[in-house]
Design a protein around this motif. Structure first.
Motif, PDB file in Angstrom:
ATOM      1  N   ASP A  70     -61.406-104.683  26.044  1.00  0.00           N
ATOM      2  CA  ASP A  70     -61.002-103.494  25.294  1.00  0.00           C
ATOM      3  C   ASP A  70     -59.763-103.704  24.446  1.00  0.00           C
ATOM      4  O   ASP A  70     -59.598-103.076  23.397  1.00  0.00           O
ATOM      5  CB  ASP A  70     -60.777-102.322  26.263  1.00  0.00           C
ATOM      6  CG  ASP A  70     -61.998-101.421  26.353  1.00  0.00           C
ATOM      7  OD1 ASP A  70     -62.749-101.369  25.371  1.00  0.00           O
ATOM      8  OD2 ASP A  70     -62.192-100.784  27.400  1.00  0.00           O
ATOM      9  N   GLU A  71     -58.883-104.567  24.894  1.00  0.00           N
ATOM     10  CA  GLU A  71     -57.645-104.780  24.138  1.00  0.00           C
ATOM     11  C   GLU A  71     -57.920-105.443  22.788  1.00  0.00           C
ATOM     12  O   GLU A  71     -57.183-105.252  21.832  1.00  0.00           O
ATOM     13  CB  GLU A  71     -56.659-105.601  24.964  1.00  0.00           C
ATOM     14  CG  GLU A  71     -56.082-104.834  26.141  1.00  0.00           C
ATOM     15  CD  GLU A  71     -55.512-103.477  25.753  1.00  0.00           C
ATOM     16  OE1 GLU A  71     -54.583-103.437  24.928  1.00  0.00           O
ATOM     17  OE2 GLU A  71     -55.995-102.445  26.264  1.00  0.00           O
TER      18      GLU A  71
ATOM     19  N   LYS B  14     -59.534-102.208  20.822  1.00  0.00           N
ATOM     20  CA  LYS B  14     -58.744-100.997  20.571  1.00  0.00           C
ATOM     21  C   LYS B  14     -58.089-100.930  19.182  1.00  0.00           C
ATOM     22  O   LYS B  14     -58.084 -99.844  18.572  1.00  0.00           O
ATOM     23  CB  LYS B  14     -57.679-100.830  21.665  1.00  0.00           C
ATOM     24  CG  LYS B  14     -58.226-100.214  22.938  1.00  0.00           C
ATOM     25  CD  LYS B  14     -57.219-100.249  24.075  1.00  0.00           C
ATOM     26  CE  LYS B  14     -56.066 -99.321  23.831  1.00  0.00           C
ATOM     27  NZ  LYS B  14     -55.149 -99.274  25.005  1.00  0.00           N
TER      28      LYS B  14
ATOM     29  N   LYS C 167     -58.643 -96.701  15.985  1.00  0.00           N
ATOM     30  CA  LYS C 167     -57.597 -95.685  15.824  1.00  0.00           C
ATOM     31  C   LYS C 167     -58.276 -94.312  15.854  1.00  0.00           C
ATOM     32  O   LYS C 167     -59.303 -94.097  15.184  1.00  0.00           O
ATOM     33  CB  LYS C 167     -56.881 -95.905  14.490  1.00  0.00           C
ATOM     34  CG  LYS C 167     -55.766 -94.915  14.214  1.00  0.00           C
ATOM     35  CD  LYS C 167     -55.151 -95.216  12.839  1.00  0.00           C
ATOM     36  CE  LYS C 167     -54.158 -94.127  12.434  1.00  0.00           C
ATOM     37  NZ  LYS C 167     -53.625 -94.367  11.087  1.00  0.00           N
TER      38      LYS C 167
ATOM     39  N   THR D 229     -56.272 -91.703  25.177  1.00  0.00           N
ATOM     40  CA  THR D 229     -55.000 -92.427  25.122  1.00  0.00           C
ATOM     41  C   THR D 229     -54.075 -91.808  24.078  1.00  0.00           C
ATOM     42  O   THR D 229     -54.469 -91.584  22.934  1.00  0.00           O
ATOM     43  CB  THR D 229     -55.269 -93.905  24.773  1.00  0.00           C
ATOM     44  OG1 THR D 229     -56.203 -94.429  25.712  1.00  0.00           O
ATOM     45  CG2 THR D 229     -53.985 -94.704  24.817  1.00  0.00           C
TER      46      THR D 229
ATOM     47  N   LEU E  80     -54.913 -95.459  20.061  1.00  0.00           N
ATOM     48  CA  LEU E  80     -55.969 -96.465  19.917  1.00  0.00           C
ATOM     49  C   LEU E  80     -56.925 -96.294  21.092  1.00  0.00           C
ATOM     50  O   LEU E  80     -56.532 -96.388  22.256  1.00  0.00           O
ATOM     51  CB  LEU E  80     -55.378 -97.882  19.905  1.00  0.00           C
ATOM     52  CG  LEU E  80     -54.360 -98.162  18.792  1.00  0.00           C
ATOM     53  CD1 LEU E  80     -53.764 -99.557  18.943  1.00  0.00           C
ATOM     54  CD2 LEU E  80     -55.002 -98.001  17.408  1.00  0.00           C
ATOM     55  N   LEU E  81     -58.184 -96.040  20.790  1.00  0.00           N
ATOM     56  CA  LEU E  81     -59.148 -95.697  21.824  1.00  0.00           C
ATOM     57  C   LEU E  81     -59.798 -96.921  22.448  1.00  0.00           C
ATOM     58  O   LEU E  81     -60.047 -97.917  21.769  1.00  0.00           O
ATOM     59  CB  LEU E  81     -60.247 -94.798  21.252  1.00  0.00           C
ATOM     60  CG  LEU E  81     -59.822 -93.506  20.566  1.00  0.00           C
ATOM     61  CD1 LEU E  81     -61.054 -92.662  20.245  1.00  0.00           C
ATOM     62  CD2 LEU E  81     -58.844 -92.706  21.408  1.00  0.00           C
ATOM     63  N   THR E  82     -60.093 -96.809  23.733  1.00  0.00           N
ATOM     64  CA  THR E  82     -60.968 -97.803  24.353  1.00  0.00           C
ATOM     65  C   THR E  82     -62.380 -97.535  23.844  1.00  0.00           C
ATOM     66  O   THR E  82     -62.681 -96.438  23.338  1.00  0.00           O
ATOM     67  CB  THR E  82     -60.955 -97.668  25.884  1.00  0.00           C
ATOM     68  OG1 THR E  82     -61.525 -96.389  26.234  1.00  0.00           O
ATOM     69  CG2 THR E  82     -59.545 -97.776  26.451  1.00  0.00           C
TER      70      THR E  82
ATOM     71  N   GLU F  63     -63.813 -94.533  25.362  1.00  0.00           N
ATOM     72  CA  GLU F  63     -63.333 -93.285  24.759  1.00  0.00           C
ATOM     73  C   GLU F  63     -64.052 -93.002  23.442  1.00  0.00           C
ATOM     74  O   GLU F  63     -64.304 -91.841  23.106  1.00  0.00           O
ATOM     75  CB  GLU F  63     -61.816 -93.356  24.548  1.00  0.00           C
ATOM     76  CG  GLU F  63     -61.033 -93.264  25.848  1.00  0.00           C
ATOM     77  CD  GLU F  63     -59.528 -93.444  25.669  1.00  0.00           C
ATOM     78  OE1 GLU F  63     -58.767 -92.847  26.441  1.00  0.00           O
ATOM     79  OE2 GLU F  63     -59.120 -94.195  24.746  1.00  0.00           O
TER      80      GLU F  63
END
Length: 678
Positions: A350-351, A354, A358, A448, A457-459, A462
Motif C-alpha cells: 500500500d505504501e 498511496k 490522493k 486516513t 493519501l488513501l490505501t 480505502e
C-alpha cells in the motif's frame, strides 16, 4: 425561552439547516412533528369518503414527511457527529418514535381502510408502482401486528419500545469503547516497520491529546496500518485484543446482556407475529425468502471457498514461521505477514500505491467514472450548511444541466463519528403534484487524515470503500419514482449492495485507474506495471476473505435463525457458530458479537449474508460491462433504467432480469474470486 416557532427544524428549509440547529431543538421538533403526523393520520381515518388508493394509500404514504425530515437529520448526526447530549436525547425520543410507529401500524380504523383498498386491487387499474406501494402498505400492517388481539398489541408495543433503546445503547457502548482506548508508544524502536506517514499521524494524535510520543487508536485509519506494518508482535497483540474486546469487558460498556436481550426480544416479536424465528420474519421480505435458503447459500459457498482458504492459511503460517520463527499464526499476525507475503509474491504494498491515491483525486475520479457512465456532473458548492467543517457539498446535474441531487461527503474520523463507512439520505427522491423532488444524499467514511507533510493519501482498500459507498449514493441520486418509500435504496437488503459492490470493480481497471490514480507530487499517472500488480493481487487470500465474510453471515443466522432463549454464554455460542469457518486459533479475550454493529445496531439482522449474495449479482453485472466495454453507455443506461432509477417499485429479480436478460450466474463470482477455473 425559545418557542416552537423559533425552531429551525420546524420551519421550511431547502437544505438541512445545520448551523442553526441546537441540541435543544431536536426533542421539541420531533414531538411536534409526531403531533402533525398523527393529525394527518386522523384525517385519513375520520374521512367519510369511501377508501380509495388516492385518499388512503397515497395520503398515508405522504403523511409524516416533516417527521421523516427531522428524524433523518437527528439520527444521521447521532452517527456522524454525536455527543453525550445527542445520545441522551436519542434514548429519550427512540421509545416515543417506536410508540408513534405502533400507533400508526396498530390503528384499527386505518388498517380497515387500507384493507378495503387492498381487497379491491384487481379492479383498480393501478400502475406497477402503485400495486407495489399498496402491497407493501398492506403487508406492513399485517407483518407488524394489525391482526393481533389488544393484549398482544400491548405486548408488541413493549417489545418495540425496549428494542429501540437497546440498539442505541449497544452502539453507544461500541463508540465509547473505540474512543477510550489508546496505545501510547514512547520508544521509537517500537515503531519499527511503520511507514513515515503512519508515524506522523500517530505523533499528531499524541500532540492533540497533549502527550509525548505516538498514539494509536481503534479507529480504522490508525488500527489497520499498525496491524499491517508494526514489527513488534506484542504491541500488535495488545492492539488486536483491545479491538476484538469492544463491549466485552464486564464493565459499564459491556454489551453481552444487550445482545442477549436484543436477540430474545426479536425472537419473541417474531413468534408474536406468527413467524418461527426473527430470520423467518425478516427474510419473508428478501430475495432469499427463507432461512434455509440463506444457510444453504452460505454452506455451498463455504464448500467451494474453504479448501482455498485452508491452503492460503497454511502458506501464510509456513511463511511466518520461516521468516520469524513464531510458534503459530495468530489473528494479530494475519495482516502483518499477509502484507509481507503479498509484497514478496507481487512486489506490491500500500505504501507504493498511496501516493497515487490522493483523496481529492480519487473523489474527482469517481465523479469522472459517474460522468462517463451516466453523464453526471459534480460541482462543489460552498454555501450549503454542513454539520462539520470536514463535510463537502456538491450540486449534481445531468448532461442538460438539470438538477439530479445534492451530495454531502464526510471523509475523516473524529471522536463523535462511529467507525466504518455508510451512505445515508437526508431527503429521498419522490414526485408530488407533478414536481420531481430531487434527493439529498450523503456518504460518511473514516479515511486516513492529511498531515502537516502530506495530503490525505488513501490505501487501496480505502479507494474501493469510497467507490462502494459512492455506488450506494448513485442508487439514491438516480432514483426516479413517485413514492418516497419505494425510492433509491429502499429495496430488499440482499439487493441493496448490488450498485455499491458493482462500482468497486472499476478500481481494478486500467481504463478507470488512469483517470484518477496520479502521483500527488509529480502528477505521474500510475504506471502500467503497478496496475498489473493490483490486478494480479486482487485475488490474494480471496479464500480467506470469503470464508471470513461467510463466518459473519453464519454468526448472524446463528443469533436470529433459532430460539435463542437457551443461550447463556455469548462467547460459547459465538465460538460454536464460527467452528465451520475457523482458521485461526480462538482468542478467549475477544468476542465479535458485542461489537457487531451491523446486526445489533444497523439494519442487517438476518441479512449479513447480503454482501456475498449481492456479489453474485455484481460479478454477473460487471461481466456484462466487460463484454461491452467498462464505460459502455448502452449497458450503463440499461443499468440506470432497470435498476438504479427503479428503487423498490418491482421485485428485484424482475428488475435484474429486465436489465441482464437472464438470472444471475454464480460462476461469474467464482471465476472472479479465483475459486473456479475461467
Amino acid at each position: 425561552m425559545p418557542t416552537l416557532f423559533d425552531n429551525p427544524l420546524l420551519l421550511e428549509f431547502s437544505f438541512a439547516p445545520f448551523s442553526k440547529i441546537k441540541n435543544e431543538h431536536f426533542k421539541p421538533a420531533i414531538l411536534r412533528s409526531i403531533e402533525i403526523a398523527m393529525s394527518e393520520i386522523d384525517e385519513i381515518t375520520s374521512s367519510k369518503e369511501i377508501p380509495t388508493f388516492k385518499n388512503t394509500i397515497e395520503t398515508l404514504e405522504f403523511s409524516g414527511k416533516q417527521l421523516d425530515l427531522v428524524t433523518s437529520i437527528f439520527y444521521n448526526l447521532n452517527s456522524a457527529e454525536t455527543n453525550d447530549e445527542i445520545q441522551k436525547i436519542a434514548q429519550e425520543v427512540s421509545p416515543v418514535l417506536s410508540e408513534f410507529k405502533n400507533d400508526v401500524i396498530l390503528n384499527k380504523a386505518l388498517f380497515e381502510r387500507v384493507k378495503t383498498v387492498y381487497l379491491q386491487r384487481e379492479s383498480l387499474e393501478l400502475t406497477i408502482e402503485q400495486q407495489m406501494l399498496l402491497d407493501k402498505k398492506y403487508k406492513a400492517f399485517l407483518r407488524n401486528g394489525a391482526n393481533l388481539s389488544e393484549a398482544k398489541k400491548k405486548e408488541l408495543r413493549e417489545i418495540d419500545k425496549h428494542l429501540s433503546t437497546l440498539s442505541l445503547k449497544f452502539g453507544e457502548n461500541v463508540l465509547a469503547e473505540t474512543n477510550r482506548f489508546e496505545l501510547l508508544i514512547t520508544k521509537e524502536s517500537d515503531l519499527e516497520g511503520l511507514p513515515e506517514s503512519v508515524k506522523e499521524e500517530a505523533e499528531a494524535t499524541a500532540t492533540e491529546k497533549n502527550k509525548k510520543g505516538w498514539i494509536f487508536t481503534l479507529e480504522y485509519p490508525s488500527y489497520i496500518p499498525f496491524m499491517k506494518y508494526a514489527k513488534n508482535r506484542e504491541l500488535r497483540k495488545e492492539l488486536a485484543l483491545a479491538f476484538g474486546a469492544k463491549g466485552f469487558h464486564n464493565d459499564e460498556l459491556d454489551n453481552k446482556q444487550n445482545v442477549l436481550q436484543i436477540v430474545n426480544l426479536r425472537y419473541q416479536r417474531a413468534r408474536l407475529l406468527g413467524f418461527e424465528t426473527h430470520a423467518d420474519f425478516v427474510l419473508e421480505e428478501r430475495m432469499a425468502e427463507k432461512p434455509e435458503k440463506v444457510k444453504s447459500f452460505l454452506s455451498e459457498l463455504l464448500t467451494k471457498a474453504k479448501p482455498a482458504a485452508q491452503r492460503e492459511f497454511s502458506e501464510l503460517e509456513n511463511f511466518a514461521i520461516a521468516l520469524d520463527q513464531i510458534d503459530r499464526l495468530e489473528k494479530w499476525d494475519s495482516a502483518y505477514y499477509g502484507e509481507k507475503l503479498k509484497q514478496k509474491l507481487f512486489d506490491l504494498d500500500d505504501e507504493k500505491l498511496k501516493p497515487y491515491f490522493k483523496l481529492e483525486n480519487v473523489i474527482n475520479g469517481v465523479f469522472e467514472v459517474a460522468n462517463k457512465l451516466y453523464e453526471l456532473n459534480f460541482d462543489e458548492v460552498l454555501g450549503i450548511d454542513t454539520y462539520h467543517p470536514d463535510v463537502k457539498t456538491y450540486q449534481v446535474t445531468d448532461g442538460e444541466n438539470n438538477p439530479v441531487a445534492l451530495f454531502y461527503a464526510d471523509f475523516h474520523p473524529r471522536p463523535g463519528k462511529r467507525d466504518g463507512a455508510w451512505m445515508t439520505v437526508y431527503r429521498p427522491q419522490y414526485i408530488r403534484n407533478d414536481k420531481n423532488f430531487r434527493p439529498h444524499i450523503s456518504i460518511v467514511c473514516n479515511f486516513t487524515k492529511p498531515t502537516k507533510k502530506s495530503p490525505s493519501l488513501l490505501t487501496f482498500n480505502e479507494v474501493t470503500t469510497l467507490f462502494h459507498e459512492f455506488g450506494h449514493a448513485l442508487h439514491g441520486m438516480l432514483a426516479d419514482t413517485t413514492y418516497p418509500s419505494l425510492s433509491g435504496t429502499s429495496v430488499y437488503w440482499d439487493f441493496v449492495e448490488l450498485p455499491s459492490q458493482m462500482l468497486e470493480n472499476w478500481c481494478y481497471e486500467q481504463e478507470a485507474l488512469q483517470i484518477f490514480a496520479k502521483h500527488y507530487e509529480s502528477g505521474e499517472i500510475i504506471p502500467e506495471d503497478l496496475i498489473e500488480k493490483i490486478k494480479k493481487a486482487a485475488n490474494f487470500h480471496e479464500g480467506i476473505a470469503t470464508v471470513r465474510q461467510i463466518s459473519f453471515g453464519m454468526l448472524d443466522m446463528s443469533w436470529h435463525g433459532i430460539d435463542p432463549s437457551n443461550i447463556k454464554d455469548i462467547k460459547t455460542h459465538e465460538d460454536a457458530a464460527f467452528e465451520p469457518t475457523k482458521l485461526y486459533p480462538n482468542v478467549p479475550e475477544n468476542c465479535m458479537s458485542t461489537s457487531f454493529s451491523h446486526i445489533f445496531q444497523g439494519g442487517y439482522s438476518s441479512g449479513y449474508y447480503s454482501y456475498k449474495w449481492a456479489e453474485v449479482l455484481d460479478a454477473d453485472t460487471f461481466e456484462y460491462f466487460q463484454e461491452n466495454g467498462i464505460f459502455s453507455r448502452e449497458v450503463a443506461q440499461r443499468f440506470r433504467d432497470h435498476v438504479l432509477s427503479r428503487g423498490g417499485t418491482e421485485h428485484p429479480m424482475t428488475l435484474y432480469k429486465r436489465f441482464r436478460g437472464k438470472e444471475p450466474q454464480p460462476d461469474a463470482l467464482l471465476k472472479r474470486a479465483g475459486l473456479m477455473k475461467k
